[in-house]
Design an enzyme around this catalytic site. Sequence first.
Site, PDB file in Angstrom:
ATOM      1  N   GLY A 140      -4.630  -4.233   5.874  1.00 20.46           N
ATOM      2  CA  GLY A 140      -3.688  -4.010   6.972  1.00 20.46           C
ATOM      3  C   GLY A 140      -3.927  -2.667   7.610  1.00 20.46           C
ATOM      4  N   ASP A 188      -6.943   3.277  -3.623  1.00 22.51           N
ATOM      5  CA  ASP A 188      -7.708   3.330  -2.365  1.00 22.51           C
ATOM      6  C   ASP A 188      -7.914   4.797  -1.997  1.00 22.51           C
ATOM      7  OD1 ASP A 188      -8.858   3.051   0.119  1.00 22.51           O
ATOM      8  OD2 ASP A 188      -7.198   1.944   1.033  1.00 22.51           O
ATOM      9  N   GLU A 190     -10.887   1.019  -3.992  1.00 17.52           N
ATOM     10  CA  GLU A 190     -11.294   0.748  -2.610  1.00 17.52           C
ATOM     11  C   GLU A 190     -11.908   1.994  -1.983  1.00 17.52           C
ATOM     12  OE1 GLU A 190      -7.980  -0.968  -0.521  1.00 17.52           O
ATOM     13  OE2 GLU A 190      -8.924  -0.792   1.446  1.00 17.52           O
ATOM     14  N   LYS A 234     -10.504  -6.733   7.330  1.00 15.01           N
ATOM     15  CA  LYS A 234      -9.509  -6.463   8.377  1.00 15.01           C
ATOM     16  C   LYS A 234     -10.123  -7.013   9.646  1.00 15.01           C
ATOM     17  CE  LYS A 234      -7.761  -2.201   6.263  1.00 15.01           C
ATOM     18  NZ  LYS A 234      -7.833  -0.719   6.275  1.00 15.01           N
ATOM     19  N   LYS A 246      -2.736   5.028  -2.911  1.00 20.41           N
ATOM     20  CA  LYS A 246      -3.681   5.892  -2.195  1.00 20.41           C
ATOM     21  C   LYS A 246      -3.973   7.102  -3.066  1.00 20.41           C
ATOM     22  CE  LYS A 246      -4.013   3.715   1.811  1.00 20.41           C
ATOM     23  NZ  LYS A 246      -5.307   3.281   2.406  1.00 20.41           N
ATOM     24  N   LYS A 295      -1.114  -1.013  -4.377  1.00 25.67           N
ATOM     25  CA  LYS A 295      -2.278  -0.177  -4.041  1.00 25.67           C
ATOM     26  C   LYS A 295      -1.808   1.250  -3.906  1.00 25.67           C
ATOM     27  CE  LYS A 295      -4.736   0.027   0.306  1.00 25.67           C
ATOM     28  NZ  LYS A 295      -5.588  -0.720   1.255  1.00 25.67           N
ATOM     29  N   SER A 351       0.865  -1.175   0.000  1.00 21.72           N
ATOM     30  CA  SER A 351       0.000   0.000   0.000  1.00 21.72           C
ATOM     31  C   SER A 351       0.902   1.225   0.000  1.00 21.72           C
ATOM     32  CB  SER A 351      -0.889  -0.037   1.250  1.00 21.72           C
ATOM     33  OG  SER A 351      -1.650   1.133   1.359  1.00 21.72           O
ATOM     34  N   ASP A 408     -13.913  -1.320   2.255  1.00 26.31           N
ATOM     35  CA  ASP A 408     -13.037  -1.500   3.417  1.00 26.31           C
ATOM     36  C   ASP A 408     -13.797  -0.950   4.626  1.00 26.31           C
ATOM     37  OD1 ASP A 408     -11.117  -1.141   5.452  1.00 26.31           O
ATOM     38  OD2 ASP A 408      -9.659  -0.100   4.214  1.00 26.31           O
TER      39      ASP A 408
HETATM   40  O1  OSB Z   1      -7.309   1.985   4.038  1.00 24.53           O
HETATM   41  O2  OSB Z   1      -6.294   0.139   3.954  1.00 24.53           O
HETATM   42  C1  OSB Z   1      -6.393   1.266   4.425  1.00 24.53           C
HETATM   43  C2  OSB Z   1      -3.474   1.903   6.813  1.00 24.53           C
HETATM   44  C3  OSB Z   1      -4.119   2.605   7.803  1.00 24.53           C
HETATM   45  C4  OSB Z   1      -5.440   2.911   7.662  1.00 24.53           C
HETATM   46  C5  OSB Z   1      -6.143   2.500   6.534  1.00 24.53           C
HETATM   47  C6  OSB Z   1      -5.523   1.766   5.548  1.00 24.53           C
HETATM   48  C7  OSB Z   1      -4.151   1.499   5.665  1.00 24.53           C
HETATM   49  C8  OSB Z   1      -3.357   0.812   4.658  1.00 24.53           C
HETATM   50  C9  OSB Z   1      -2.103   0.133   5.153  1.00 24.53           C
HETATM   51  O3  OSB Z   1      -3.612   0.860   3.466  1.00 24.53           O
HETATM   52  C10 OSB Z   1      -1.885  -1.212   4.613  1.00 24.53           C
HETATM   53  C11 OSB Z   1      -0.791  -1.946   5.360  1.00 24.53           C
HETATM   54  O4  OSB Z   1      -0.890  -2.154   6.581  1.00 24.53           O
HETATM   55  O5  OSB Z   1       0.170  -2.317   4.687  1.00 24.53           O
HETATM   56 MG    MG Z   2      -8.490   0.906   2.682  1.00 26.45          MG
END
Ligand code: OSB
Ligand code: MG
Length: 373
Positions: A294, A192, A217, A266, A166, A164, A138, A242
């Site tokens: 995660g 995401d 996402e 999660k 952001k 992924k 991510s 999510d």
């Molecule tokens: O939206 O998936 C998410 C981390 C903190 C809060 C939200 C998200 C995330 C990540 C991290 O995308 C993914 C990881 O732990 O590698």
């Molecule tokens: Mg997410």
Amino acid sequence: MIHIKEIRLREIRLPLREPFRISSGVVSNRRIMLLELTDAGGATTWSECVAGEMPNYSPETIETAWIAVVNWVAPRVLGVSFAQPGDVHDVLDKDFRGHNMAKGAVEMGMWGIASLHDGVPLARLIGGTRPTIPTGISLGIQATPAALVEKARAAVAQGYRKVKIKIMPGADVEFVRAAREALGAEAPLMADANNAYTLDDVDRLAKLDELDLMMIEQPLAHDDLVRHAALQRRLETPVCLDESITSLDRAIDMHTLGSGRIVNIKPGRVGGFGPSIAIHDFCEQHGIPVWCGGMFESGVGRAYNVALASLPNFTKPGDVSPSARYWERDVVTPEWTMDANGMVKVPLEEPGLGVTVDVDRIENLTVRTQVVS
Ligand code: OSB
Ligand code: MG
């Protein structure tokens, strides 16, 4: 029979190797709540709460989760005998709204202790079938498309099976397009948005359809299944939810309404392994792929994510990067690693989490402790 007699809460501070920016905020120094559960026979196991520092991902934070565990969650399990860990979630959920992350930390710990008790690895206890887990990375929001391209290229070179990206308004189509052009048509890319858009942005989001993403996402509000359904009707790209999937019922609603076609599970967000397995099973029966998200877990929380992702319908790569992606040094040994093909090994050798918690290191990182018994 599982019978917990003490829960020790700790807050540790663990700095991320680099700050991570999502549409709703940035984090650089993780504040992580760890639990140490001790059963009547003196066996101990660890679990982790995924609540963040600020309420920008979910309403919970480490502060609210601490209060919830001490006052309302722990008292429901301490001194109570459970025939199996699958019975814990309903007990925690009865006449007790929300606080999924607080509930999840305790509930998962009960699965951890059960795996010791039964003498089986955690992944086996829940019916996991995969010996290795495909892994995705991510990538936080970068200053420029070029900076993103550099990170995405490095991730693919390391073997990651999914990248992924952001996104947020101002850092979306151009950024993702730059990654697509640099990495080629076959690169497994997704985006995401962490709730950064509204239905007014449909035309902009529809531009992502040209970029052949695996999924987008959580583009819209964290608790909004209705508008996600309207959006999904306008997009070819599958929507993955999510934040919106906080329970089995919300996953069923997603399916009924057509709010998305893929689910990010999660375990901390849904209240633990019981609901995670139920969502997994529902999705499997309805042809909905799932993957394990995660929350920048330490090596303790990662053990639970890896075990969960060994279930058969976790067909998409999970956000279960190796320890070194996040930390200078993790709090478990061995640290979590990934091979050159982007696979993380599921520990199947011994009962329990499959990693040893480095208690001395945790002592050094601990800023507060509380014991509930
Ligand atoms: O939206 O998936 C998410 C981390 C903190 C809060 C939200 C998200 C995330 C990540 C991290 O995308 C993914 C990881 O732990 O590698
Ligand atoms: Mg997410």
